[in-house]
Design a protein around this motif. Sequence first.
Motif, mmCIF file in Angstrom:
data_model
loop_
_atom_site.group_PDB
_atom_site.id
_atom_site.type_symbol
_atom_site.label_atom_id
_atom_site.label_comp_id
_atom_site.label_asym_id
_atom_site.label_seq_id
_atom_site.Cartn_x
_atom_site.Cartn_y
_atom_site.Cartn_z
ATOM 1 N N GLN A 184 52.797 20.188 30.319
ATOM 2 C CA GLN A 184 53.277 20.553 31.651
ATOM 3 C C GLN A 184 52.494 19.830 32.748
ATOM 4 N N GLN A 185 51.246 19.455 32.435
ATOM 5 C CA GLN A 185 50.414 18.765 33.416
ATOM 6 C C GLN A 185 50.356 17.261 33.192
ATOM 7 N N VAL A 186 50.853 16.816 32.050
ATOM 8 C CA VAL A 186 50.878 15.400 31.720
ATOM 9 C C VAL A 186 52.327 15.031 31.423
ATOM 10 N N PRO A 187 52.987 14.313 32.314
ATOM 11 C CA PRO A 187 54.427 14.071 32.156
ATOM 12 C C PRO A 187 54.766 13.088 31.039
ATOM 13 N N ILE A 188 54.680 13.601 29.820
ATOM 14 C CA ILE A 188 54.961 12.802 28.645
ATOM 15 C C ILE A 188 55.395 13.779 27.553
ATOM 16 N N SER A 189 56.192 13.363 26.630
ATOM 17 C CA SER A 189 56.659 14.276 25.587
ATOM 18 C C SER A 189 55.523 14.644 24.645
ATOM 19 N N PRO A 190 55.568 15.845 24.061
ATOM 20 C CA PRO A 190 54.509 16.252 23.126
ATOM 21 C C PRO A 190 54.325 15.255 21.988
ATOM 22 N N ARG A 191 55.427 14.765 21.430
ATOM 23 C CA ARG A 191 55.319 13.827 20.306
ATOM 24 C C ARG A 191 54.654 12.520 20.736
ATOM 25 N N GLN A 192 55.047 12.013 21.886
ATOM 26 C CA GLN A 192 54.459 10.763 22.368
ATOM 27 C C GLN A 192 52.983 10.936 22.714
ATOM 28 N N LEU A 193 52.647 12.075 23.318
ATOM 29 C CA LEU A 193 51.246 12.332 23.658
ATOM 30 C C LEU A 193 50.386 12.391 22.402
ATOM 31 N N GLN A 194 50.843 13.134 21.405
ATOM 32 C CA GLN A 194 50.079 13.237 20.169
ATOM 33 C C GLN A 194 49.899 11.865 19.526
ATOM 34 N N ARG A 195 50.980 11.074 19.521
ATOM 35 C CA ARG A 195 50.903 9.750 18.893
ATOM 36 C C ARG A 195 49.926 8.838 19.633
ATOM 37 N N GLU A 196 50.028 8.798 20.974
ATOM 38 C CA GLU A 196 49.168 7.925 21.754
ATOM 39 C C GLU A 196 47.711 8.390 21.730
ATOM 40 N N PHE A 197 47.494 9.695 21.762
ATOM 41 C CA PHE A 197 46.143 10.255 21.718
ATOM 42 C C PHE A 197 45.467 9.863 20.400
ATOM 43 N N LYS A 198 46.175 10.046 19.296
ATOM 44 C CA LYS A 198 45.644 9.711 17.978
ATOM 45 C C LYS A 198 45.402 8.205 17.865
ATOM 46 N N ARG A 199 46.306 7.404 18.371
ATOM 47 C CA ARG A 199 46.158 5.948 18.282
ATOM 48 C C ARG A 199 44.942 5.470 19.073
ATOM 49 N N ARG A 200 44.720 6.058 20.240
ATOM 50 C CA ARG A 200 43.609 5.630 21.093
ATOM 51 C C ARG A 200 42.274 6.179 20.621
ATOM 52 N N PHE A 201 42.212 7.486 20.309
ATOM 53 C CA PHE A 201 40.938 8.142 20.054
ATOM 54 C C PHE A 201 40.634 8.374 18.576
ATOM 55 N N GLY A 202 41.662 8.304 17.727
ATOM 56 C CA GLY A 202 41.422 8.547 16.310
ATOM 57 C C GLY A 202 41.460 10.005 15.924
ATOM 58 N N ILE A 203 41.639 10.894 16.897
ATOM 59 C CA ILE A 203 41.824 12.325 16.642
ATOM 60 C C ILE A 203 43.008 12.797 17.473
ATOM 61 N N THR A 204 43.557 13.955 17.128
ATOM 62 C CA THR A 204 44.693 14.477 17.877
ATOM 63 C C THR A 204 44.225 15.218 19.121
ATOM 64 N N ALA A 205 45.172 15.449 20.026
ATOM 65 C CA ALA A 205 44.865 16.234 21.223
ATOM 66 C C ALA A 205 44.405 17.637 20.840
ATOM 67 N N LYS A 206 45.002 18.227 19.806
ATOM 68 C CA LYS A 206 44.591 19.564 19.367
ATOM 69 C C LYS A 206 43.162 19.561 18.848
#
Length: 274
Positions: A184-206
């Motif tokens: 709700q605070q980051v205008p991106i889909s949950p699936r895309q956020l999880q994918r990009e977060f994992k790709r960049r940081f190596g861990i999931t947003a959760k």
Amino acid sequence: MNVRFSEYRPSYALSPFVQAYYTGDFNLYSEDNFVQSVVPNGCIEMIIHLTHDHCELVKSESWGKSPEFTLIGLQTKPYEVKFHDMVQIFGIRFNPEGIYNIFGVPPALFTATFEDSSDILGVAFKDYCSWLREAKSIQQKIRLTEDFLLKKMSDHAQDFDYVRLASETIRKHHGMLTLEELVQQVPISPRQLQREFKRRFGITAKEYMRLSRLNAIQQYMQGTEMVNLTELSYDTGFSDQSHFIREFRQLAGTNPRTFLKQRDNFLTLPVNLE
């Protein structure tokens, strides 16, 4: 206490990416096989050894001497550090987006392990470390570090991105929000956020949420001798105390009461989440 530790705040320009600079003297009494368990803090640690003796870390299930300039990636489990003599270091603690925004290096390259900083960051970094070791005072070391990091940040200027916004939002809420609330605070889909977060940081947003919440717990524990675990579990968003204990054990390697009784065996470096 066999450890002496001091922290210093970064400048305003670097504060979105750098949590702290610090100095550490470990194994002050030169005990053989002095071991500390490090609780993960959701940050990347850059360790510059100032003495000939280094710590030992586990890699590929074997103990080995850490590199002269060590880059410790994001960890989701506790890890052990072993000392055989006194070790002095200068450290830089980065938020996960800091390494990417300053050096252009995605933290996913060394998640859950450590690497030689020189291999990751190049020749200019080795030159900086040589200057740092020659600096006589902590003020000189910090000034050299700030100049170096600001120059690298200008070389690798990044456009504002959703992954950075997501990580900042998670820290702001101490990890106590759901993925739906984050989106709700980051205008991106949950699936895309999880994918990009994992790709960049190596861990999931959760996983990063869990690390941020553990930091809130660590900060509370360091600030008082009398810890009410029931109250703490509810204040940090757990549905019940058993859930709190289970999560704490997974991230710290032991239950909260044992942890409180054996604090000197743990190296806890809770970060500023605000």
